[in-house]
Write a protein that holds these residues in place. Structure first.
Motif, PDB file in Angstrom:
ATOM      1  N   LEU A   1      49.557  80.115  44.645  1.00  0.00           N
ATOM      2  CA  LEU A   1      50.376  80.880  43.686  1.00  0.00           C
ATOM      3  C   LEU A   1      51.832  80.920  44.087  1.00  0.00           C
ATOM      4  O   LEU A   1      52.571  81.798  43.654  1.00  0.00           O
ATOM      5  CB  LEU A   1      49.870  82.319  43.518  1.00  0.00           C
ATOM      6  N   CYS A   2      52.272  80.019  44.913  1.00  0.00           N
ATOM      7  CA  CYS A   2      53.676  80.018  45.386  1.00  0.00           C
ATOM      8  C   CYS A   2      54.589  79.385  44.371  1.00  0.00           C
ATOM      9  O   CYS A   2      54.219  78.550  43.616  1.00  0.00           O
ATOM     10  CB  CYS A   2      53.767  79.250  46.695  1.00  0.00           C
TER      11      CYS A   2
ATOM     12  N   PRO B   1      40.428  81.765  35.846  1.00  0.00           N
ATOM     13  CA  PRO B   1      40.045  81.116  37.103  1.00  0.00           C
ATOM     14  C   PRO B   1      41.203  80.255  37.600  1.00  0.00           C
ATOM     15  O   PRO B   1      41.788  79.485  36.836  1.00  0.00           O
ATOM     16  CB  PRO B   1      38.856  80.240  36.723  1.00  0.00           C
ATOM     17  N   LEU B   2      41.558  80.408  38.852  1.00  0.00           N
ATOM     18  CA  LEU B   2      42.692  79.683  39.414  1.00  0.00           C
ATOM     19  C   LEU B   2      42.232  78.599  40.377  1.00  0.00           C
ATOM     20  O   LEU B   2      42.681  77.468  40.320  1.00  0.00           O
ATOM     21  CB  LEU B   2      43.621  80.658  40.130  1.00  0.00           C
ATOM     22  N   ARG B   3      41.317  78.950  41.269  1.00  0.00           N
ATOM     23  CA  ARG B   3      40.877  77.991  42.276  1.00  0.00           C
ATOM     24  C   ARG B   3      39.467  78.331  42.715  1.00  0.00           C
ATOM     25  O   ARG B   3      39.131  79.493  42.906  1.00  0.00           O
ATOM     26  CB  ARG B   3      41.823  78.070  43.464  1.00  0.00           C
TER      27      ARG B   3
ATOM     28  N   GLY C   1      28.498  78.392  50.414  1.00  0.00           N
ATOM     29  CA  GLY C   1      28.939  79.146  49.245  1.00  0.00           C
ATOM     30  C   GLY C   1      30.244  78.622  48.705  1.00  0.00           C
ATOM     31  O   GLY C   1      30.595  77.455  48.899  1.00  0.00           O
ATOM     32  N   GLU C   2      30.974  79.512  48.030  1.00  0.00           N
ATOM     33  CA  GLU C   2      32.287  79.151  47.508  1.00  0.00           C
ATOM     34  C   GLU C   2      33.144  80.389  47.356  1.00  0.00           C
ATOM     35  O   GLU C   2      32.638  81.496  47.159  1.00  0.00           O
ATOM     36  CB  GLU C   2      32.195  78.393  46.192  1.00  0.00           C
ATOM     37  N   VAL C   3      34.454  80.181  47.460  1.00  0.00           N
ATOM     38  CA  VAL C   3      35.434  81.233  47.221  1.00  0.00           C
ATOM     39  C   VAL C   3      36.039  80.971  45.856  1.00  0.00           C
ATOM     40  O   VAL C   3      36.453  79.846  45.556  1.00  0.00           O
ATOM     41  CB  VAL C   3      36.528  81.242  48.309  1.00  0.00           C
ATOM     42  N   ARG C   4      36.078  81.999  45.015  1.00  0.00           N
ATOM     43  CA  ARG C   4      36.658  81.896  43.673  1.00  0.00           C
ATOM     44  C   ARG C   4      37.850  82.836  43.590  1.00  0.00           C
ATOM     45  O   ARG C   4      37.743  84.011  43.908  1.00  0.00           O
ATOM     46  CB  ARG C   4      35.634  82.281  42.610  1.00  0.00           C
ATOM     47  N   VAL C   5      38.984  82.290  43.148  1.00  0.00           N
ATOM     48  CA  VAL C   5      40.215  83.070  43.019  1.00  0.00           C
ATOM     49  C   VAL C   5      40.629  83.078  41.554  1.00  0.00           C
ATOM     50  O   VAL C   5      40.607  82.037  40.887  1.00  0.00           O
ATOM     51  CB  VAL C   5      41.354  82.484  43.883  1.00  0.00           C
ATOM     52  N   TYR C   6      41.003  84.245  41.066  1.00  0.00           N
ATOM     53  CA  TYR C   6      41.413  84.444  39.682  1.00  0.00           C
ATOM     54  C   TYR C   6      42.806  85.047  39.674  1.00  0.00           C
ATOM     55  O   TYR C   6      43.182  85.788  40.578  1.00  0.00           O
ATOM     56  CB  TYR C   6      40.455  85.404  38.963  1.00  0.00           C
ATOM     57  N   LYS C   7      43.585  84.743  38.614  1.00  0.00           N
ATOM     58  CA  LYS C   7      44.942  85.278  38.494  1.00  0.00           C
ATOM     59  C   LYS C   7      45.100  85.976  37.166  1.00  0.00           C
ATOM     60  O   LYS C   7      44.871  85.388  36.109  1.00  0.00           O
ATOM     61  CB  LYS C   7      45.944  84.118  38.596  1.00  0.00           C
ATOM     62  N   GLY C   8      45.476  87.239  37.228  1.00  0.00           N
ATOM     63  CA  GLY C   8      45.827  88.005  36.039  1.00  0.00           C
ATOM     64  C   GLY C   8      47.339  88.028  35.912  1.00  0.00           C
ATOM     65  O   GLY C   8      48.048  87.293  36.591  1.00  0.00           O
TER      66      GLY C   8
END
Length: 120
Positions: free
Chosen positions: A119-120, A33-35, A42-49
């Motif tokens: 992710l910058c 989980p990133l952010r 609701g919510e936005v969920r961002v993941y980083k592989g």
């Protein structure tokens, strides 16, 4: 005999405590989980592989079908979008994000939020 007893004890440790709060459902995105960006509906969920980013929009109150969307765009690339009538979530959407910034935008019932470039 002692070996079988140890297995029973270990198995008993896996039984959920009925008084404990419910665990969150496992993510449909791989990676860490990133952010998480909450908004009123609701919510936005961002993941980083390793090489990819993944995102979902999750409704605050799942149930009836309503308009939902998730867009994930790598900087310099085209967004990947999942839009439609959903009961719980839009997505997952995945983009190649090795050494690239990404921006996620999600909406539920006309209310939306964006992560800005991350992710910058």
């Amino acid at each position: 005999m002692a070996y079988g007893f140890a297995i029973l004890i270990a198995a008993g440790a896996l039984v959920a405590d009925p008084g404990a709060p419910a665990a969150r459902a496992a993510s449909v995105c791989s990676g860490r989980p990133l952010r998480t960006v909450p908004f009123s509906t609701g919510e936005v969920r961002v993941y980083k592989g390793r090489d990819y980013a993944c995102a979902v929009t999750v409704a605050k109150k799942p149930g009836k079908k309503r308009s939902m969307s998730i867009s994930l765009q790598p900087r310099g690339g085209n967004p990947v979008v999942d839009r439609g009538q959903f009961t719980r979530q839009a997505g997952p959407v995945t983009v190649h994000a090795l050494n690239r910034c990404v921006r996620a935008t999600g909406s539920v019932s006309g209310t939306s939020v964006s992560t800005g470039w991350i992710l910058c």
